[in-house]
Design a protein around this motif. Structure first.
Motif, PDB file in Angstrom:
ATOM      1  N   CYS A   1      -3.406   7.865   3.986  1.00 17.98           N
ATOM      2  CA  CYS A   1      -2.773   8.558   2.862  1.00 17.98           C
ATOM      3  C   CYS A   1      -2.341   9.966   3.260  1.00 17.98           C
ATOM      4  CB  CYS A   1      -3.737   8.619   1.672  1.00 17.98           C
ATOM      5  SG  CYS A   1      -3.944   7.035   0.834  1.00 17.98           S
TER       6      CYS A   1
ATOM      7  N   THR B   1      -3.652  -1.851   7.038  1.00 16.34           N
ATOM      8  CA  THR B   1      -4.127  -1.664   5.677  1.00 16.34           C
ATOM      9  C   THR B   1      -4.839  -2.900   5.138  1.00 16.34           C
ATOM     10  OG1 THR B   1      -1.864  -2.211   5.027  1.00 16.34           O
ATOM     11  CG2 THR B   1      -2.483   0.103   4.928  1.00 16.34           C
TER      12      THR B   1
ATOM     13  N   ASN C   1       3.091   1.608  -3.375  1.00 20.13           N
ATOM     14  CA  ASN C   1       2.277   1.943  -4.545  1.00 20.13           C
ATOM     15  C   ASN C   1       1.792   3.393  -4.492  1.00 20.13           C
ATOM     16  OD1 ASN C   1       2.637  -0.662  -5.429  1.00 20.13           O
ATOM     17  ND2 ASN C   1       0.655  -1.387  -4.723  1.00 20.13           N
ATOM     18  N   PHE C   2       1.400   3.854  -3.314  1.00 19.76           N
ATOM     19  CA  PHE C   2       0.948   5.239  -3.188  1.00 19.76           C
ATOM     20  C   PHE C   2       2.114   6.199  -3.364  1.00 19.76           C
ATOM     21  CE2 PHE C   2      -0.253   8.970  -0.540  1.00 19.76           C
ATOM     22  CZ  PHE C   2      -1.353   9.379  -1.282  1.00 19.76           C
TER      23      PHE C   2
ATOM     24  N   VAL D   1      -1.233   1.725  -7.642  1.00 19.04           N
ATOM     25  CA  VAL D   1      -2.484   2.200  -7.046  1.00 19.04           C
ATOM     26  C   VAL D   1      -3.685   1.577  -7.761  1.00 19.04           C
ATOM     27  CG1 VAL D   1      -3.959   4.238  -6.823  1.00 19.04           C
ATOM     28  CG2 VAL D   1      -1.579   4.333  -6.084  1.00 19.04           C
TER      29      VAL D   1
ATOM     30  N   ALA E   1      -6.106   8.863 -10.485  1.00 17.73           N
ATOM     31  CA  ALA E   1      -4.727   8.358 -10.496  1.00 17.73           C
ATOM     32  C   ALA E   1      -4.163   8.343 -11.913  1.00 17.73           C
ATOM     33  CB  ALA E   1      -4.681   6.956  -9.896  1.00 17.73           C
TER      34      ALA E   1
ATOM     35  N   PHE F   1       0.828  -1.209   0.000  1.00 18.91           N
ATOM     36  CA  PHE F   1       0.000   0.000   0.000  1.00 18.91           C
ATOM     37  C   PHE F   1       0.863   1.259   0.000  1.00 18.91           C
ATOM     38  CE2 PHE F   1      -2.964  -3.192   1.398  1.00 18.91           C
ATOM     39  CZ  PHE F   1      -4.163  -2.784   0.850  1.00 18.91           C
TER      40      PHE F   1
ATOM     41  N   ILE G   1      -4.289  -1.746  -6.265  1.00 23.44           N
ATOM     42  CA  ILE G   1      -5.017  -1.670  -4.991  1.00 23.44           C
ATOM     43  C   ILE G   1      -6.502  -1.457  -5.234  1.00 23.44           C
ATOM     44  CG2 ILE G   1      -5.321  -0.292  -2.902  1.00 23.44           C
ATOM     45  CD1 ILE G   1      -2.319   0.286  -2.984  1.00 23.44           C
ATOM     46  N   LEU G   2      -6.838  -0.555  -6.144  1.00 19.99           N
ATOM     47  CA  LEU G   2      -8.241  -0.271  -6.431  1.00 19.99           C
ATOM     48  C   LEU G   2      -8.943  -1.485  -7.042  1.00 19.99           C
ATOM     49  CD1 LEU G   2      -7.853   3.362  -7.835  1.00 19.99           C
ATOM     50  CD2 LEU G   2      -8.545   2.662  -5.533  1.00 19.99           C
TER      51      LEU G   2
ATOM     52  N   LEU H   1       2.952   6.679  -6.971  1.00 21.71           N
ATOM     53  CA  LEU H   1       2.029   7.588  -7.648  1.00 21.71           C
ATOM     54  C   LEU H   1       2.384   9.033  -7.359  1.00 21.71           C
ATOM     55  CD1 LEU H   1      -0.582   8.011  -9.318  1.00 21.71           C
ATOM     56  CD2 LEU H   1      -1.840   7.978  -7.150  1.00 21.71           C
TER      57      LEU H   1
ATOM     58  N   ALA I   1       1.035   4.946 -11.925  1.00 20.93           N
ATOM     59  CA  ALA I   1      -0.286   4.620 -11.393  1.00 20.93           C
ATOM     60  C   ALA I   1      -0.554   3.131 -11.268  1.00 20.93           C
ATOM     61  CB  ALA I   1      -1.367   5.250 -12.276  1.00 20.93           C
TER      62      ALA I   1
END
Length: 400
Positions: free
Chosen positions: A377, A354, A59-60, A72, A205, A56, A75-76, A63, A69
């Motif tokens: 975040c 998370t 990846n954030f 992220v 994103a 988590f 994750i989505l 971005l 992207a």
């Protein structure tokens, strides 16, 4: 550099050990089968996390700093796939989501200022230590010199969390509320809202990200297939899809995914036995999340899940040649312990991390998962901004 005997022989031994544990537990009848499944699903989770670099924080950060992207989006995708899977299970187990009714064991946690603070602190802990807790477990298998200290720090953070729980509960958490989206919008409406929100975040994103260079398509040979499965990182979206499927299967067979319950239970048991942790933690055992109960048995579902996660991560990391430890420094120890301390306190106070709050919570349609997502975040952004500010000032002093 690892020798062929270590690179391929050690993974074989670990795989044999995990398989032996699975069959022994599975042969113990109804009591052992959930434990065996937890070991197996943990191993599957570890493989997916390690092969796809599913983290988590990382990846954030990619971005924000690199404008990439893919992580992220993974994750989505994981959140969307799991939300669909959970909704299908809820419809079978609880056909009518009437107000006041909640599906069994789902991580539908309380929402309060305590959750916001804990998630924010957890985000800072991720930035300092370099990973979320689930990623620290699989990064042990990649030779990370920070992860062992982060996990030790997380244990200390859990202990601190137990010490601060009662005052926070009496002052804030006791007034928390629980919001389960299907209670208000029914299953179809809640799922539509969840998927629409995830789609909006994906669009944002992708808008922020730089276009990724496209690779020319080539005919897939057997050698290429083996290379992609065992030696290269898996595509991010594939990893996200598999995480969502694993989360659904885990909830259907045993319990929602979570990686902190065992660590918290060990700390709580040891602390209570030594009169360090309060014997009574107000309201804690009645709230949903990664439960930190006093251990009465050596083996637990969550403990075996984590063992499977770490063991399988070693298998894939060694085979791929990604076990690359480096020399330990004092800064590594400080980062691990301090970041882990914040991760542990945040996990205990938020009733999960998370995986346990964010992933399993959003899958379940709980507002608590969304609150954890945005607050953590913000914690990451605050830590990155502060680190950049401090680094900029250091450079300015050197050039002055």
């Amino acid at each position: 550099m690892t020798t062929p005997a270590i690179r391929f022989g050690l993974p074989l031994l670990i795989a044999i050990g995990l398989a032996w544990g699975f069959f022994v537990l599975n042969g113990q009848g109804p009591e052992g089968r959930p434990l065996a499944f937890s070991l197996a699903i943990g191993a599957a989770f570890g493989v997916v996390l390690q092969r796809s670099r599913f983290c988590f924080y990382c990846n954030f950060r990619d971005l924000i700093e690199k404008r990439e992207a893919a992580g992220v989006i993974a994750i989505l995708v994981a959140l969307g796939v799991g939300a669909i899977g959970y909704t299908a299970i809820f419809g079978a187990w609880l056909p009518t989501p009437a107000p006041g009714r909640l599906p069994p064991t789902a991580h539908i946690g309380p929402v309060s200022l305590t959750l916001v603070i804990a998630a924010f602190v957890f985000g800072i802990g991720m930035a300092i230590s370099g990973s979320c807790l689930s990623a620290h477990f699989y990064r042990l298998a990649e030779g990370s010199v920070i992860s062992p200290f982060a996990i030790i720090g997380a244990g200390l953070g859990f202990g601190l969390g137990f010490l601060t729980w009662n005052p926070l509960f009496l002052a804030i958490t006791s007034n928390a509320f629980i919001l389960w989206l299907p209670n208000i919008f029914d299953y179809a409406g809640a799922l539509a809202i969840t998927l629409a929100a995830l789609a909006a975040l994906a669009v944002a994103a992708l808008w922020w990200a730089r276009p990724a260079p496209s690779e020319p398509a080539a005919a897939l040979t057997l050698g290429d297939a083996i290379e992609r499965v065992f030696f290269r990182r898996w595509p991010a979206v594939l990893g996200g899809t598999l995480v969502g499927i694993i989360s659904t299967l885990a909830y259907f067979r045993v319990a929602p995914l979570g990686v902190t319950a065992e660590l918290g239970s060990i700390v709580r048991t040891a602390g209570t036995a030594r009169d360090i942790v309060p014997g009574t933690l107000f309201g804690l055992d009645g709230l949903r999340g990664c439960a930190t109960i006093i251990k009465e048995a050596l083996l637990s579902n969550n403990g075996l899940f984590v063992i499977g996660l770490i063991g399988a991560s070693f298998i894939t990391s060694l085979i791929a040649g990604q076990f690359k430890p480096r020399r330990l420094t004092g800064l590594d120890v400080v980062r691990g312990l301090s970041g882990g301390l914040l991760l542990g306190w945040g996990s205990m106070t938020a009733l999960g991390c998370t995986v346990g709050v964010l992933l399993s919570g959003i899958h379940a349609g709980s507002l608590s998962g969304w609150v954890f997502l945005f607050a953590s975040c913000l914690g990451i952004l605050a830590a990155l901004f502060l680190a950049k500010l401090v680094s900029g000032r250091a450079v300015a002093r050197q050039t002055a």
